[in-house]
Design an enzyme around this catalytic site. Sequence first.
Site, PDB file in Angstrom:
ATOM      1  N   ARG A  90       1.072  -0.911   0.278  1.00  0.00           N
ATOM      2  CA  ARG A  90       0.124   0.142   0.194  1.00  0.00           C
ATOM      3  C   ARG A  90       1.002   1.520  -0.072  1.00  0.00           C
ATOM      4  NH1 ARG A  90      -2.912  -2.537   4.815  1.00  0.00           N
ATOM      5  NH2 ARG A  90      -1.486  -3.222   5.202  1.00  0.00           N
ATOM      6  N   SER A 127      -6.709  -4.736   7.842  1.00  0.00           N
ATOM      7  CA  SER A 127      -7.174  -5.070   8.945  1.00  0.00           C
ATOM      8  C   SER A 127      -7.507  -5.256  10.453  1.00  0.00           C
ATOM      9  CB  SER A 127      -6.545  -6.820   8.774  1.00  0.00           C
ATOM     10  OG  SER A 127      -6.795  -8.039   7.799  1.00  0.00           O
TER      11      SER A 127
END
Length: 169
Positions: A90, A127
């Site tokens: 990311r 998450s």
Amino acid sequence: MTVAVCPGSFDPVTLGHVDIVERARTMFDEVVVAIAANAAKRSLLDVGTRRALLADAVAAVPGVRVDVVPGLLADFCRDVGAVAVVKGLRGGADFDAEHPMALMNRHLTGVETVFVVGAPHLAHIASSMVKDVARHGGDIADLVPAGVAPAVLTALAASGPHPSSGGAS
Ligand code: PNS
């Protein structure tokens, strides 16, 4: 036939994970999405739940299966005949975390790691943040595949108050 492994804790699977699995599948004939233990993390969801949610999330992608890593990821990759580990990035922080793991996995069995840059519109999804948003009453439905949000809420309700939520000392 080329096989790649997409490993992770998947606690829970997010739309970012699914994006990386789909990208991996464009490069390899088979992708094994592999649930592994991260020694630095305590899981919210049990392995069976994570596996079931992952299987649902990738059911529509042909050539993808879900498995559990019983020990070292590098050993698992050798056992399934994988030519590469595929991990999503990311941003730079992800690379900093992944770089030593890639070196260690190659040291152990020679398996290579391929880094894939995920879709920018999913770059904020992790998450850990998904669980934190849910824990504090936020809506996570558009961050995770269908069926994941209720499972996270159920697990959070069963897990009791989070240590950071204050209360009597
Ligand atoms: O989603 P995560 O938590 O970033 O994934 C990390 C994971 C689970 C892939 C990593 O901790 C791992 O490979 N665990 C399996 C045990 C292992 O092989 N440890 C040595 C890693 S270099």
